[in-house]
Write a protein that holds these residues in place. Structure first.
Motif, PDB file in Angstrom:
ATOM      1  N   CYS A  90     -12.154   1.523  -0.845  1.00 16.03           N
ATOM      2  CA  CYS A  90     -10.969   2.155  -1.409  1.00 16.03           C
ATOM      3  C   CYS A  90     -10.485   1.385  -2.637  1.00 16.03           C
ATOM      4  O   CYS A  90     -10.083   1.985  -3.627  1.00 16.03           O
ATOM      5  N   HIS A  91     -10.553   0.060  -2.592  1.00 16.53           N
ATOM      6  CA  HIS A  91     -10.072  -0.721  -3.745  1.00 16.53           C
ATOM      7  C   HIS A  91     -10.844  -0.379  -5.011  1.00 16.53           C
ATOM      8  O   HIS A  91     -10.317  -0.442  -6.102  1.00 16.53           O
TER       9      HIS A  91
ATOM     10  N   HIS B 223       0.823  -1.215   0.000  1.00 16.03           N
ATOM     11  CA  HIS B 223       0.000   0.000   0.000  1.00 16.03           C
ATOM     12  C   HIS B 223       0.855   1.262   0.000  1.00 16.03           C
ATOM     13  O   HIS B 223       0.595   2.199  -0.745  1.00 16.03           O
TER      14      HIS B 223
ATOM     15  N   CYS C 105     -12.241  -1.895   3.195  1.00 12.68           N
ATOM     16  CA  CYS C 105     -11.131  -2.202   2.271  1.00 12.68           C
ATOM     17  C   CYS C 105     -11.614  -2.029   0.828  1.00 12.68           C
ATOM     18  O   CYS C 105     -10.945  -1.399   0.010  1.00 12.68           O
TER      19      CYS C 105
HETATM   20  C1  HEC Z   1      -7.201   3.788   1.186  1.00  8.80           C
HETATM   21  C2  HEC Z   1      -7.170   2.789   0.135  1.00  8.80           C
HETATM   22  C3  HEC Z   1      -7.007   1.326   0.494  1.00  8.80           C
HETATM   23  C4  HEC Z   1      -7.501   0.666   1.592  1.00  8.80           C
HETATM   24  C5  HEC Z   1      -8.312   1.224   2.753  1.00  8.80           C
HETATM   25  C6  HEC Z   1      -7.113  -0.712   1.436  1.00  8.80           C
HETATM   26  N1  HEC Z   1      -6.405  -0.882   0.286  1.00  8.80           N
HETATM   27 FE1  HEC Z   1      -5.553  -2.631  -0.366  1.00  8.80          FE
HETATM   28  N2  HEC Z   1      -4.778  -1.664  -1.970  1.00  8.80           N
HETATM   29  C7  HEC Z   1      -4.917  -0.327  -2.248  1.00  8.80           C
HETATM   30  C8  HEC Z   1      -4.070   0.033  -3.366  1.00  8.80           C
HETATM   31  C9  HEC Z   1      -3.926   1.404  -4.007  1.00  8.80           C
HETATM   32  C10 HEC Z   1      -3.400  -1.143  -3.752  1.00  8.80           C
HETATM   33  C11 HEC Z   1      -2.329  -1.287  -4.839  1.00  8.80           C
HETATM   34  C12 HEC Z   1      -2.901  -1.756  -6.136  1.00  8.80           C
HETATM   35  C13 HEC Z   1      -1.820  -1.883  -7.172  1.00  8.80           C
HETATM   36  O1  HEC Z   1      -0.662  -2.109  -6.830  1.00  8.80           O
HETATM   37  O2  HEC Z   1      -2.146  -1.765  -8.373  1.00  8.80           O
HETATM   38  C14 HEC Z   1      -3.887  -2.199  -2.848  1.00  8.80           C
HETATM   39  C15 HEC Z   1      -3.490  -3.516  -2.949  1.00  8.80           C
HETATM   40  C16 HEC Z   1      -3.930  -4.537  -2.118  1.00  8.80           C
HETATM   41  C17 HEC Z   1      -3.606  -5.935  -2.281  1.00  8.80           C
HETATM   42  C18 HEC Z   1      -2.757  -6.517  -3.415  1.00  8.80           C
HETATM   43  C19 HEC Z   1      -1.306  -6.349  -3.118  1.00  8.80           C
HETATM   44  C20 HEC Z   1      -0.821  -7.493  -2.357  1.00  8.80           C
HETATM   45  O3  HEC Z   1      -0.280  -7.316  -1.266  1.00  8.80           O
HETATM   46  O4  HEC Z   1      -0.988  -8.632  -2.835  1.00  8.80           O
HETATM   47  C21 HEC Z   1      -4.211  -6.607  -1.250  1.00  8.80           C
HETATM   48  C22 HEC Z   1      -4.177  -8.086  -0.965  1.00  8.80           C
HETATM   49  C23 HEC Z   1      -4.910  -5.622  -0.438  1.00  8.80           C
HETATM   50  N3  HEC Z   1      -4.721  -4.377  -0.999  1.00  8.80           N
HETATM   51  C24 HEC Z   1      -5.642  -5.912   0.693  1.00  8.80           C
HETATM   52  C25 HEC Z   1      -6.295  -4.959   1.473  1.00  8.80           C
HETATM   53  C26 HEC Z   1      -7.039  -5.255   2.685  1.00  8.80           C
HETATM   54  C27 HEC Z   1      -7.207  -6.630   3.303  1.00  8.80           C
HETATM   55  C28 HEC Z   1      -7.528  -4.083   3.146  1.00  8.80           C
HETATM   56  C29 HEC Z   1      -8.383  -3.815   4.374  1.00  8.80           C
HETATM   57  C30 HEC Z   1      -7.905  -4.340   5.647  1.00  8.80           C
HETATM   58  C31 HEC Z   1      -7.097  -3.043   2.227  1.00  8.80           C
HETATM   59  N4  HEC Z   1      -6.360  -3.607   1.225  1.00  8.80           N
HETATM   60  C32 HEC Z   1      -7.428  -1.692   2.362  1.00  8.80           C
HETATM   61  C33 HEC Z   1      -5.699   0.577  -1.568  1.00  8.80           C
HETATM   62  C34 HEC Z   1      -6.328   0.340  -0.332  1.00  8.80           C
END
Ligand code: HEC
Ligand code: HEC
Ligand code: HEC
Ligand code: HEC
Ligand code: HEC
Length: 267
Positions: A170-171, A136, A167
């Motif tokens: 935002c995704h 992130h 999560c």
């Molecule tokens: C504020 C925005 C935001 C929040 C809140 C968020 N994410 Fe993400 N997440 C992203 C972004 C931006 C990426 C990067 C995507 C890329 O690399 O193209 C990402 C990527 C990921 C990935 C793929 C990268 C990897 O490590 O394999 C996972 C899994 C993930 N998030 C899990 C979570 C989980 C579980 C939560 C909640 C607990 C969460 N995210 C909350 C924005 C967020």
């Protein structure tokens, strides 16, 4: 055919949970509701063994988060610092900042005994959730987006629900939160403080074509160079840089695509 137990067997408990959810709630309409708990952990604020203040250390003293949470950018896990980090300042002979203070008694004792201070965990994702900090932070998401205004907290508390719905919110719309990488640990960041010219210059410098930048500002828009982009941005967003302006550009040119498939977060 090589693997006797197919990969999905790892998934069995989760599948059962999902199936149970469907049976209990029946209609698929209930699913979004079920997955977006109205209960939240927001406000959870345990008492810590030492009255350590982020407001003093990260706010007033202006220490960068990475001074103490040193692995946060390079590892999936955000470490809490060891006593040694505290003793850089509070240790004997290191300037002794308030080393006689009763509030530091346990820190000093911990150093004598070599036992770590037992900080109480505030944030904890369930075991069946995969979460990675560096994935992130290296994509322009800030501590602030997920933990709130830590630099103003005397005691760390849960500022965001950290539920599945949260999560996914935002995704699905990362542009609402993306910021330049050098601002990720700046919890006072505001997009309107950015210099528009430097921002677009930065993109051009990375080899992005002016036309590509223009087409993100508005469909069908074109630009020959920086001047055109600045006047285009000015008429579209106004005098000051906005979050949408920064977020949509970064999303496009960094090719940010947060996953929303179940297997991304439940491995
Ligand atoms: C504020 C925005 C935001 C929040 C809140 C968020 N994410 Fe993400 N997440 C992203 C972004 C931006 C990426 C990067 C995507 C890329 O690399 O193209 C990402 C990527 C990921 C990935 C793929 C990268 C990897 O490590 O394999 C996972 C899994 C993930 N998030 C899990 C979570 C989980 C579980 C939560 C909640 C607990 C969460 N995210 C909350 C924005 C967020
Ligand atoms: C001087 C060291 C230091 C600095 C600088 C620092 N932290 Fe911390 N942080 C700690 C310690 C010690 C704890 C564990 C005790 C607590 O929760 O207050 C902690 C706990 C946390 C937690 C809660 C961990 C949990 O259990 O869930 C978060 C989130 C956090 N810090 C974020 C930040 C952010 C964001 C910054 C930068 C704005 C920052 N910290 C700067 C030392 C530091
Ligand atoms: C970069 C130097 C620095 C580091 C590293 C540091 N501190 Fe501090 N700490 C200070 C300063 C400066 C003060 C403010 C002293 C004052 O109020 O005059 C302070 C104040 C405190 C106080 C309040 C003392 C009182 O009586 O008001 C506690 C408790 C404390 N720190 C704990 C910690 C812990 C625990 C760590 C390690 C996680 C840590 N500090 C790391 C510089 C530091
Ligand atoms: C995309 C959301 C997101 C971002 C960005 C984020 N965190 Fe976290 N943080 C989490 C989640 C979720 C957990 C719980 C993780 C777990 O239990 O595995 C957590 C846990 C922590 C912990 C507790 C670790 C432990 O095991 O005690 C600390 C400390 C922390 N974060 C600090 C930070 C700092 C510092 C930053 C910015 C440099 C940051 N986080 C950015 C979501 C985030
Ligand atoms: C972006 C990350 C992410 C994605 C994608 C994701 N989940 Fe989750 N899921 C989570 C988090 C985080 C939790 C824990 C929520 C909590 O602790 O409040 C969770 C919890 C759950 C739970 C337990 C619910 C409960 O209330 O106990 C189930 C079941 C589940 N997810 C199924 C799924 C399915 C099925 C999909 C695919 C449609 C999916 N998840 C996609 C992050 C994700």
């Amino acid at each position: 055919m090589g693997n006797f137990f197919p990969r999905w067997t790892n998934w069995l408990p989760l599948k059962l949970a999902v199936a149970a959810g469907f049976i209990v709630f029946g209609a698929s309409l209930a699913v979004p509701y079920y997955f977006t708990p109205k209960y939240t952990r927001v406000g959870y604020e345990p008492t810590q063994p030492v009255p350590f203040s982020h407001k003093v250390h990260a706010g007033q003293l202006g220490l960068d988060c990475r001074y103490c949470h040193s692995f946060v950018e390079s590892s999936s896990h955000a470490n809490v610092p060891t006593n040694q980090t505290c003793f850089n300042c509070h240790g004997p002979g290191k300037g002794n900042i308030k080393s006689a203070s009763p509030k530091l008694e346990k820190v000093i004792k911990a150093n004598e005994t070599g036992k770590p201070i037992e900080w109480v965990k505030v944030h904890k994702a369930p075991d069946y959730v995969y979460f990675n900090h560096s994935a992130h932070l290296n994509r322009g998401i800030s501590c602030q987006n997920c933990h709130g205004q830590i630099n103003e907290m005397e005691v760390v508390r849960h500022a965001e629900p950290q539920s599945m719905g949260w999560c996914l919110d935002c995704h699905r719309n990362p542009e609402k939160n993306l910021r330049p990488l050098d601002q990720v640990t700046n919890l006072n960041y505001k997009p309107e403080q950015l210099d528009r010219s430097a921002f677009y210059q930065g993109l051009l410098g990375k080899g992005v074509k002016a036309d590509e930048i223009a087409s993100v500002i508005g469909e069908g828009k074109t630009a020959k160079g920086l001047e055109d982009l600045l006047s285009l941005a000015d008429t579209t967003y106004g005098k000051k840089v906005t979050q949408l302006e920064v977020g949509t550009q970064l999303k496009k040119h960094w090719q940010v695509q947060p996953p929303d498939s179940c297997t991304a977060c439940h491995r």
